[in-house]
Write an enzyme that holds these catalytic residues in place. Structure first.
Site, PDB file in Angstrom:
ATOM      1  N   ASP A  73       6.320 -44.971  -5.606  1.00 52.34           N
ATOM      2  CA  ASP A  73       7.182 -46.150  -5.827  1.00 52.34           C
ATOM      3  C   ASP A  73       8.263 -46.183  -4.763  1.00 52.34           C
ATOM      4  OD1 ASP A  73       5.922 -45.640  -8.257  1.00 52.34           O
ATOM      5  OD2 ASP A  73       7.500 -46.623  -9.395  1.00 52.34           O
ATOM      6  N   GLU A  97      12.832 -51.815  -8.198  1.00 54.53           N
ATOM      7  CA  GLU A  97      13.299 -50.430  -8.172  1.00 54.53           C
ATOM      8  C   GLU A  97      14.788 -50.299  -7.868  1.00 54.53           C
ATOM      9  OE1 GLU A  97      11.686 -47.957  -9.238  1.00 54.53           O
ATOM     10  OE2 GLU A  97       9.726 -48.900  -9.384  1.00 54.53           O
ATOM     11  N   GLU A 282       7.597 -59.918 -11.581  1.00 56.36           N
ATOM     12  CA  GLU A 282       6.220 -59.862 -12.086  1.00 56.36           C
ATOM     13  C   GLU A 282       5.738 -61.220 -12.593  1.00 56.36           C
ATOM     14  OE1 GLU A 282       7.289 -56.729 -14.797  1.00 56.36           O
ATOM     15  OE2 GLU A 282       6.409 -55.182 -13.547  1.00 56.36           O
TER      16      GLU A 282
HETATM   17  P1  AHM Z   1       6.100 -50.892 -14.095  1.00 54.55           P
HETATM   18  O1  AHM Z   1       6.601 -52.052 -13.292  1.00 54.55           O
HETATM   19  O2  AHM Z   1       7.186 -49.939 -14.444  1.00 54.55           O
HETATM   20  O3  AHM Z   1       4.915 -50.239 -13.476  1.00 54.55           O
HETATM   21  O4  AHM Z   1       5.681 -51.462 -15.561  1.00 54.55           O
HETATM   22  C1  AHM Z   1       4.895 -52.593 -15.650  1.00 54.55           C
HETATM   23  C2  AHM Z   1       3.558 -52.241 -16.231  1.00 54.55           C
HETATM   24  C3  AHM Z   1       2.544 -53.327 -15.991  1.00 54.55           C
HETATM   25  O5  AHM Z   1       1.772 -53.042 -14.858  1.00 54.55           O
HETATM   26  C4  AHM Z   1       1.703 -53.303 -17.217  1.00 54.55           C
HETATM   27  O6  AHM Z   1       1.164 -54.564 -17.504  1.00 54.55           O
HETATM   28  C5  AHM Z   1       2.653 -52.845 -18.277  1.00 54.55           C
HETATM   29  O7  AHM Z   1       3.695 -52.157 -17.617  1.00 54.55           O
HETATM   30  C6  AHM Z   1       2.027 -51.942 -19.261  1.00 54.55           C
HETATM   31  O8  AHM Z   1       2.925 -51.656 -20.280  1.00 54.55           O
HETATM   32  P2  AHM Z   1       2.485 -50.807 -21.571  1.00 54.55           P
HETATM   33  O9  AHM Z   1       2.330 -49.402 -21.130  1.00 54.55           O
HETATM   34  O10 AHM Z   1       3.607 -51.001 -22.531  1.00 54.55           O
HETATM   35  O11 AHM Z   1       1.209 -51.405 -22.093  1.00 54.55           O
HETATM   36 MG    MG Z   2       6.349 -53.598 -12.421  1.00 55.82          MG
END
Ligand code: AHM
Ligand code: MG
Length: 343
Positions: A73, A97, A282
């Site tokens: 990340d 981030e 997103e």
């Molecule tokens: P992130 O941006 O921290 O990676 O989190 C976003 C992600 C998405 O890619 C996904 O759709 C979602 O979190 C999944 O969440 P969960 O684990 O609650 O199903």
């Molecule tokens: Mg994300």
């Protein structure tokens, strides 16, 4: 015998051809999209050798949404910044981030666009070698002065001038729109070029897939539960059979549904009363892609995602996103108007 298209089109050539249809364009947006393709190649290279380079694992801190930050990340976040900061095309940036608006360093010129990005979405999947992605959104600067302000970043999604994502899967694919259809490119790593592989993408009007994290079921609104109960019922005479497909990596889930048809939803839960996903990094960009491909994106509270006015950089919203008929069907349930809810 395989058939080959006679036209081999690189992303650069495609973007330039789009620009030529707008004689007044300065070329800044064109160059910005090239920059994104470059950042995507850099991140793709690193994602592909992640295990080899021993950069998997937790960096030891959390981002502003409280998630664990993985080293990739950080790498992706920095790579994008380093490609973008000195080009003179941006007045500011914002990253999932980073807590605050990212200023363009004083020593560099500024430009007329704001760049918002989720450098590596789905990063909880990194260690398992599951596909992850980068999501981006571009707005035009709306305030006076050379430097961008929060106001420039907090614009509703319908004002985006471009949006897209990069999916790091078995192949690396970049999909973008500038409001004139959705186009997808696959990276040929041997020549380092994104080649047009999915021209003018259209989401099927309806699909057989639903994607959601059903862990939230008992804290969902009863109307959401009624919708899911209904699509899962095995009544072949009255409804289409659906399959559950959930990777937990938004770009992957979205891309699959865009190609095959279906709905993705992340409603409000007890833990996340406004849903989990972030509006600016997103939802707005994916909503623009969905709509440009003929799909639909709403928050389930009567609003189109693209009409939501953000008040904070890391604001979240619930989402129902995907094939038009499937999202409209969910909305009927969310309004409590489906015949199945009245019996
Ligand atoms: P992130 O941006 O921290 O990676 O989190 C976003 C992600 C998405 O890619 C996904 O759709 C979602 O979190 C999944 O969440 P969960 O684990 O609650 O199903
Ligand atoms: Mg994300």
């Amino acid at each position: 015998m395989p058939t080959y298209s006679s036209k081999l089109t690189t992303i650069e050539r495609h973007i330039l051809a789009e620009q030529e249809q707008h004689p007044s364009a300065s070329g800044d947006l064109t160059n910005l999209l090239y920059d994104i393709a470059l950042a995507a190649k850099i991140i793709s290279r690193e994602v592909n050798r992640a295990g080899l380079a021993d950069i998997l694992g937790v960096a030891g801190n959390t981002n502003t949404s409280g998630d664990e930050v993985k080293r990739l990340d950080e790498y992706a976040d920095k790579a994008i910044f380093r490609v973008m900061d000195h080009t003179g095309r941006l007045c500011a940036m914002a990253s999932e981030e980073q807590e605050d608006l990212i200023s363009i360093p004083e020593r560099f010129a500024t430009g007329k666009y704001v760049f918002l990005y989720d450098p590596l979405d789905g990063s909880s999947n990194i260690d398992a070698n599951v596909s992850i992605g980068t999501i981006f959104s571009i707005h035009r600067k709306i305030t006076y002065g050379a430097r961008g302000t929060l106001e420039d970043a907090l614009q509703p999604g319908h004002r985006q001038v471009a949006a897209g994502y990069v999916l790091y899967g078995p192949s690396t694919v970049m999909v973008y729109t500038t409001g004139h259809g959705v186009h997808g490119f696959t990276l040929d790593p041997t020549i380092g070029e994104f080649l047009l592989s999915h021209p003018n993408m259209k989401a099927p009007k309806q699909g057989a897939i639903y994607s959601t994290n059903e862990q939230g079921y008992w804290s969902w609104d009863p109307k959401v539960r009624a919708y899911v109960d209904w699509i899962k019922k095995d009544d072949k005479a009255t409804r289409r059979p659906r399959s559950s497909r959930y990777i937990g990596s938004l770009v992957s889930d979205f891309h699959r549904n865009l190609l095959y048809g279906g709905i993705f939803f992340y409603p409000a839960t007890a833990k996340n009363p406004d849903g989990k996903l972030r509006l600016l990094y997103e939802l707005a960009p994916l909503a623009m892609i969905a709509e440009q491909a003929g799909g639909r994106a709403v928050d389930g509270r009567g609003n189109r995602i693209l009409d939501l006015h953000p008040t904070g950089l890391h604001q979240r919203a619930p989402v129902f996103l995907g094939s038009e008929d499937d999202v409209r069907e969910a909305e009927v349930f969310l309004r409590g108007e489906h015949p199945a809810q009245k019996t």
